[in-house]
Design an enzyme around this catalytic site. Structure first.
Site, PDB file in Angstrom:
ATOM      1  N   SER A 165       3.875  -7.935  -0.556  1.00 47.65           N
ATOM      2  CA  SER A 165       3.593  -6.515  -0.762  1.00 47.65           C
ATOM      3  C   SER A 165       2.349  -6.338  -1.638  1.00 47.65           C
ATOM      4  CB  SER A 165       4.835  -5.826  -1.344  1.00 47.65           C
ATOM      5  OG  SER A 165       4.753  -4.430  -1.227  1.00 47.65           O
ATOM      6  N   ASP A 206       8.488  -1.295   9.213  1.00 44.46           N
ATOM      7  CA  ASP A 206       7.831  -1.139   7.916  1.00 44.46           C
ATOM      8  C   ASP A 206       6.639  -0.206   8.086  1.00 44.46           C
ATOM      9  OD1 ASP A 206       6.668  -1.476   5.397  1.00 44.46           O
ATOM     10  OD2 ASP A 206       6.731  -3.663   5.464  1.00 44.46           O
ATOM     11  N   HIS A 222      10.915  -3.950   4.811  1.00 44.03           N
ATOM     12  CA  HIS A 222      10.111  -4.418   3.683  1.00 44.03           C
ATOM     13  C   HIS A 222      10.973  -5.222   2.703  1.00 44.03           C
ATOM     14  CE1 HIS A 222       6.215  -4.155   1.752  1.00 44.03           C
ATOM     15  NE2 HIS A 222       6.840  -4.050   0.592  1.00 44.03           N
TER      16      HIS A 222
END
Length: 316
Positions: A162, A258, A288
């Site tokens: 991320s 996502d 995610h």
């Protein structure tokens, strides 16, 4: 907008359990950064338990900023390759503890020393402090006696999830700008590579709490990280728009369900256009942060195995 029925059953179970934990901890002040960090750490805690046992784990404070690092040694081998790991959390939450199991998994499966970097979080510090700290850690590692640390400083990769994937690419870009060698490989897990694009297909399709990450959260995290709107034009903030030539071979773990799906596909294509070797895996039915579900999710185990097999090839 999708209806949530496309989520892998193991991942759905993981999400349900986490949501139950969040509910049990309510009410809490979601506008308080301290409360948000406390609660998200508590929710993640059970998912860091179990997994591989390390031969030893060490912590040090290193570099210009005295940044805390945690070194995971899977065995007694001398001069192991290194994976520098940058945790996610929107530049704002999470820490070495929330990603402890994930780092142990990489250490064990790829037989590498994992170096977790406890970079400073936002909004207490703003861009580019986190990048500067990570670069300083790498410079410190390169200056050390490899025998003392039982690492091979010539075989160092970097990876993250991320926001950590964003910082991974930005760190290599910064090293290149300093005329220092980039790391030998990049492990990019469901990364953030561009500003929020609410009209993109994946934002429109998955911008719903049932898919975990949404546009409002992403904007909240960016607001914490950047100094002002002009930072969006900086390729270290939005590396999708950077000159990516000269970066190292990259493995992209891409979550299908996502809001960041489109920009991950775009990043893979941008790297290829820059003549970077790319291995790109889309994990269907995942949301995610799905790697954190490794305790119960077959697809998370597969994704970790895929990445570690690739990583081994980069080192040997």
């Amino acid at each position: 907008m999708a209806d949530g029925k496309d989520i892998d059953s193991d991942i759905q179970q993981w999400q349900n359990i986490m949501q139950e934990t969040y509910t049990s901890l309510c009410p809490f002040d979601s506008t308080s950064i301290d409360d948000l960090r406390r609660v998200t750490a508590l929710v993640r805690a059970p998912w860091t338990e179990g997994g591989p046992i390390m031969q030893r784990i060490e912590e040090k404070h290193v570099g210009t900023y005295s940044t805390r690092i945690r070194l995971y040694y899977p065995n007694h081998d001398q001069a192991c390759p290194v994976l520098i790991y940058i945790h996610g959390g929107g530049y704002t939450i999470f820490n070495l503890d929330t990603h402890d199991r994930l780092m142990r998994e990489y250490a064990s499966r790829a037989n590498v020393v994992v170096v977790g970097v406890d970079y400073s979080l936002s909004p207490e510090v703003k861009y580019p402090r986190a990048i500067n700290e990570i670069v300083s850690v790498i410079q410190w590692l390169r200056e050390q006696n490899a025998t003392d640390l039982s690492i091979d400083v010539n075989r160092m990769a970097i990876g993250g999830d991320s926001a950590g994937a964003n910082l991974t690419v930005a760190t290599n870009l910064r090293l290149r700008a300093l005329n220092e060698p980039v790391l030998v490989a990049q492990l990019l897990n469901y990364g953030v590579y561009d500003r929020v694009r609410p009209t993109s297909d994946s934002y429109v399709r998955y911008n719903d709490p049932k898919y975990r990450l949404n546009a409002e959260e992403m904007q909240f995290y960016f607001n914490n990280y950047i100094r002002n709107e002009a930072d969006y034009d900086d390729p270290y903030v939005c590396p999708l728009h950077a000159d990516l030539h000269g970066l190292s071979s990259s493995f992209l773990t891409i979550t299908e369900c996502d809001v960041l799906f489109d920009e991950n596909r775009s990043m893979a294509e941008a790297l290829r256009k820059a003549n970077v070797k790319v291995e790109e895996h889309i994990y269907h039915g995942t949301t995610h942060s799905f790697l954190e579900a490794v305790r119960i999710a077959t697809i998370s185990n597969k994704a970790l195995d895929d990445a570690c097999q690739w990583l081994i090839k980069q080192f040997y």
